[in-house]
Design a protein around this motif. Structure first.
Motif, PDB file in Angstrom:
ATOM      1  N   ASN A   1      -0.419   8.682 -17.077  1.00 50.68           N
ATOM      2  CA  ASN A   1      -0.632   8.299 -15.667  1.00 50.68           C
ATOM      3  C   ASN A   1      -0.377   9.465 -14.715  1.00 50.68           C
ATOM      4  N   PRO A   2      -1.109  10.563 -14.886  1.00 50.79           N
ATOM      5  CA  PRO A   2      -0.824  11.772 -14.105  1.00 50.79           C
ATOM      6  C   PRO A   2      -1.023  11.557 -12.613  1.00 50.79           C
ATOM      7  N   GLU A   3      -0.304  12.324 -11.845  1.00 49.66           N
ATOM      8  CA  GLU A   3      -0.326  12.336 -10.372  1.00 49.66           C
ATOM      9  C   GLU A   3       0.444  11.174  -9.756  1.00 49.66           C
ATOM     10  N   LYS A   4       0.908  10.224 -10.546  1.00 50.47           N
ATOM     11  CA  LYS A   4       1.697   9.150  -9.966  1.00 50.47           C
ATOM     12  C   LYS A   4       3.160   9.618  -9.850  1.00 50.47           C
ATOM     13  N   ILE A   5       3.838   9.175  -8.830  1.00 49.99           N
ATOM     14  CA  ILE A   5       5.220   9.518  -8.471  1.00 49.99           C
ATOM     15  C   ILE A   5       5.298  10.951  -7.934  1.00 49.99           C
ATOM     16  N   PHE A   6       4.771  11.929  -8.700  1.00 48.74           N
ATOM     17  CA  PHE A   6       4.708  13.304  -8.170  1.00 48.74           C
ATOM     18  C   PHE A   6       3.469  13.993  -8.727  1.00 48.74           C
ATOM     19  N   ALA A   7       3.054  15.038  -8.049  1.00 46.66           N
ATOM     20  CA  ALA A   7       1.897  15.804  -8.508  1.00 46.66           C
ATOM     21  C   ALA A   7       2.233  16.435  -9.851  1.00 46.66           C
ATOM     22  N   SER A   8       1.253  16.513 -10.722  1.00 50.74           N
ATOM     23  CA  SER A   8       1.463  17.092 -12.046  1.00 50.74           C
ATOM     24  C   SER A   8       1.868  18.545 -11.934  1.00 50.74           C
ATOM     25  N   LYS A   9       2.766  18.945 -12.807  1.00 51.61           N
ATOM     26  CA  LYS A   9       3.099  20.367 -12.945  1.00 51.61           C
ATOM     27  C   LYS A   9       2.030  21.040 -13.788  1.00 51.61           C
ATOM     28  N   ALA A  10       1.802  20.435 -14.945  1.00 53.84           N
ATOM     29  CA  ALA A  10       0.869  21.053 -15.898  1.00 53.84           C
ATOM     30  C   ALA A  10      -0.543  20.984 -15.343  1.00 53.84           C
ATOM     31  N   SER A  11      -1.326  21.973 -15.577  1.00 52.86           N
ATOM     32  CA  SER A  11      -2.730  21.861 -15.208  1.00 52.86           C
ATOM     33  C   SER A  11      -3.470  21.236 -16.380  1.00 52.86           C
ATOM     34  N   LEU A  12      -4.387  20.367 -16.038  1.00 54.73           N
ATOM     35  CA  LEU A  12      -5.131  19.640 -17.072  1.00 54.73           C
ATOM     36  C   LEU A  12      -6.531  20.204 -17.172  1.00 54.73           C
ATOM     37  N   SER A  13      -7.139  20.049 -18.330  1.00 54.74           N
ATOM     38  CA  SER A  13      -8.541  20.440 -18.420  1.00 54.74           C
ATOM     39  C   SER A  13      -9.378  19.482 -17.568  1.00 54.74           C
TER      40      SER A  13
END
Lengths: 469, 469
Positions: free
Chosen positions: A450-462
């Motif tokens: 569930n990326p981007e929920k609560i805080f922006a992702s640290k890791a970059s995704l493809s």
């Protein structure tokens, strides 16, 4: 915007027709509402057991494709949207009651069971599950968002009523967070870590819940006040006296007017409390008398009683659907609900100041509150096409959140952070958010849960064709 | 075995005489007891405020030297020992009450304040802090070990009563885990993560606690039973009826005999319940009558009442010091307390089987239980010089823990893991322990925060002359 072919093939083989890329299905799983956009996933995988969750997680993890857990889709901060694409894992087919213990007053249920269905199943046990956020959410979704609602004052919310979880981690391990003892000092409290983690640390597969004895007697009452202050003060004083109110809900005059219009009721259109008492017949009577006396001292009118089950159901339907009823004040409007919660000593001042702000808004709004907990919602009724209104709503909400945080409260008593309140979280908890992000990164290093929920992702995704944001 | 000279110089400059390497001081901070060895730290740093905690943590972190938080040293699983050396950070000088809100029924206190001192300070507020593990532990230590005790049945333990913490992280950041709203859905529940983390994730500097209204009326009673089964069944049935017992403590006949011998009391020497009721005078009477009726059906005798405050204090002194009193059964013995907690449906069977095992032991033992929670202790009275007895005790405890886990319970209801129950934790929670270790590594990558507690360190430490274990 397509998923990798290999992943699609894998999930089709695994789930057959329960894997779908149809636009209509994806749109049903897109979240959004309020001020937030609908963000459909790239596909929906409907699972029927924990092994299928594991298989879906493994498949997605192999391709670094996001996984978004989905229950009933009733959350309010776009928790189920897919800002980085990915697969919505729909748990609504997992709705078995796995066990009930009448002696231990607990049960274990699959994550996709809804709270109403659970209480239907419990009907003949003498036990019930009290947490009631209004919507018929799934138990897994309620755990994931740390839901609460109208009965929290007496019974606690999900934080207090989840005893253990089975979760599938970001790398596909199945983990049980705790056993079934009523208390334990065995290691870190993973149960509470996953409750409220909004699907960002793993997928909740089943939930062990505390149950409560169905009260011997229940009565409900409505009491109108001259002012919001009298209503809030009544609840505050009752709580301080240790009176165990089961429900204590505040509706402002505008909310009552909307309820009357929507449901053809005839409540007096002023600031009002809806109250409920649980206990032995004697306790219910005694507590109601004491609260009634406190209400009278605070400008409250006579209690209007709802004793029979049907009358009580009608009353609580009116309360639970008050947000919906508010739409009758402005047909076609889009509702936006705020959710601050403050220490109870600050509640009257917080509501007073907020009502002054409401008076200046260019659109209607009603106030509804679980005020025994210090939590209230303002339902803003907006024309979504009018950018000026959306801006005014945003400024109103920002001011309200800042006020709540200044009062040592929170931007969200029960709706969660999702996509909508990430900045508020930083404002509220500062450096604690960095610890949360460290935990997220430790348990989900590829940021697929569930990326981007609560805080922006640290890791970059493809992100498979989606731009990083 | 010395600390790096630069660190010693830094801490001496910072704390003056409050930094000590004296053997006597180090031995006071060494933990141990039961079956565990005393493990003195290399030095003791007594801090007086959060800034000093930060400075000590920074200094130790710079040299990768372990930091072991110390409150009152009353924990039982060698939580304060220093298996890898390092600096014991003594918080007992931080004992201010920072704020009390009567309206919100909460307070914030420094971590080194003890629970008795807190209740002394609250005496005139009409509020009290109920969590009572027996020992006069510090609030910070109680939070760190997720303590509970005799009143948990009614008021909850530290898990339920800690609202927020200020912690100093392993890299010296000061973080507040939550604000003061009664509920919140804002991000991960760091408060519950740190409660029970046993100093392995950071140093707790202050604690925000729920308080409770001092009950209008309190009464206590003692009731003797023909069997342990009758006593446990009485509590189980009372809890199932929703009767709000404030305390429900079980003492077996051997424990009562020890109490009589130690305190010259004249309780009937059979399986016994010590009960307490809180509420309005009417509620206390009603609840006591109902429990009394349930007791009579389960072979219980007449209630022997302790109404006056002095009589109640005497009764609870007898209960709280029953472990100590047990030493009168074998002067010079070393006590070793077990701590399993099981679902209440399993409690009677668990106690029965355990009592059969006790009958076969080559040394005396007594049983004491917070049985409304399913938690009980067996106090084994050992000759520490007799290795056969130590072995028998270990086998007894292993069997008991396996039994509790088979019953879906826990190896530790309230004492924690420390150094003593790391294997049990794995047995109990399996792969969940790997998630805990991932979190530990994320928040304390150099493994300097109370290393070896809860689980063996992943990271290898320089350890300053101490071998890795």
């Amino acid at each position: 915007m397509d998923l990798p072919d290999a992943l699609t093939a894998q999930l089709q083989t695994l789930l057959g027709a329960r894997f779908s890329r149809a636009a209509a299905i994806r749109d049903q799983h897109a979240g959004g509402g309020m001020h937030l956009p609908a963000l459909p996933p790239q596909a929906v995988a409907t699972v029927e057991n924990v092994e299928e969750i594991v298989a879906v997680v493994h498949a997605c993890a192999d391709h670094s494709v996001p996984i978004i857990p989905y229950g009933a889709g009733t959350s309010l901060e776009c928790h189920v949207g897919a800002p980085r694409g990915g697969v919505s894992i729909d748990l609504s087919g997992m709705k078995r009651v796995l066990r009930v213990s009448m002696d231990d007053q607990d049960c274990t249920v699959e994550a996709g069971l809804t709270r109403v269905a659970l209480n239907d199943e419990l009907r003949h046990t003498g036990l019930f599950f009290p947490v009631d956020p209004g919507a018929d959410a799934t138990i897994g979704g309620m755990a994931a968002t740390r839901a609460s609602g109208t009965t929290t004052l007496r019974y606690g919310g999900m934080r207090e009523n989840v005893m253990a979880l089975t979760v599938v981690t970001a790398d596909g391990r199945v983990v049980k967070t705790a056993r079934r003892a009523r208390k334990s000092a065995a290691g870190y409290d993973l149960t509470h870590l996953f409750v409220g983690s909004e699907g960002t640390l793993g997928v909740i597969a089943d939930v062990t819940l505390k149950l409560h004895p169905t009260p011997e007697a229940t009565s409900a009452a409505v009491c109108a006040f001259e002012s919001s202050h009298g209503a809030t003060q009544t609840v505050i004083e009752s709580v301080q006296c240790g009176l165990p109110l089961a429900r204590a809900e505040y509706l402002d005059a505008a909310a009552i007017a909307a309820v009357n219009r929507a449901f053809s009721t005839d409540y007096m259109e002023s600031d009002t409390l809806f109250l409920e008492f649980h206990g032995s017949p004697q306790e219910v009577t005694t507590h109601a008398e004491r609260v009634s006396a406190i209400a009278a001292e605070n400008g409250g009118g006579e209690f209007r009683w709802a004793i029979e089950s049907e009358a009580r159901n009608q009353l609580w339907k009116a309360r639970h659907q008050a947000g919906f009823a508010a739409l009758s004040l402005r047909p076609g409007a889009r509702p936006w609900s705020t959710d601050v919660c403050v220490p109870i000593s600050q509640l009257a001042a917080c509501i007073d100041k907020t009502k002054r702000d409401i008076a200046l808004l260019p659109f209607p709004a009603v106030v509804l509150g679980h005020i025994g907990d210090g939590n209230f919602h303002v339902i803003l009724l907006l024309d979504p096409a009018n950018l000026g209104e959306m801006d005014a709503a945003k400024r109103f909400n920002d001011t309200l959140i800042s006020r709540a945080i200044e009062m040592d409260g929170t931007s969200t008593g029960e709706h969660g952070i999702g996509l909508g309140k990430r900045d508020s979280l930083r404002h509220e908890l500062g450096g604690a958010v960095d610890l949360m992000a460290d935990i997220k990164h430790a348990l989900d290093p590829r940021a697929i849960m569930n990326p981007e929920k609560i805080f922006a992702s640290k890791a970059s995704l493809s992100a498979h064709g989606r731009p990083n944001r």
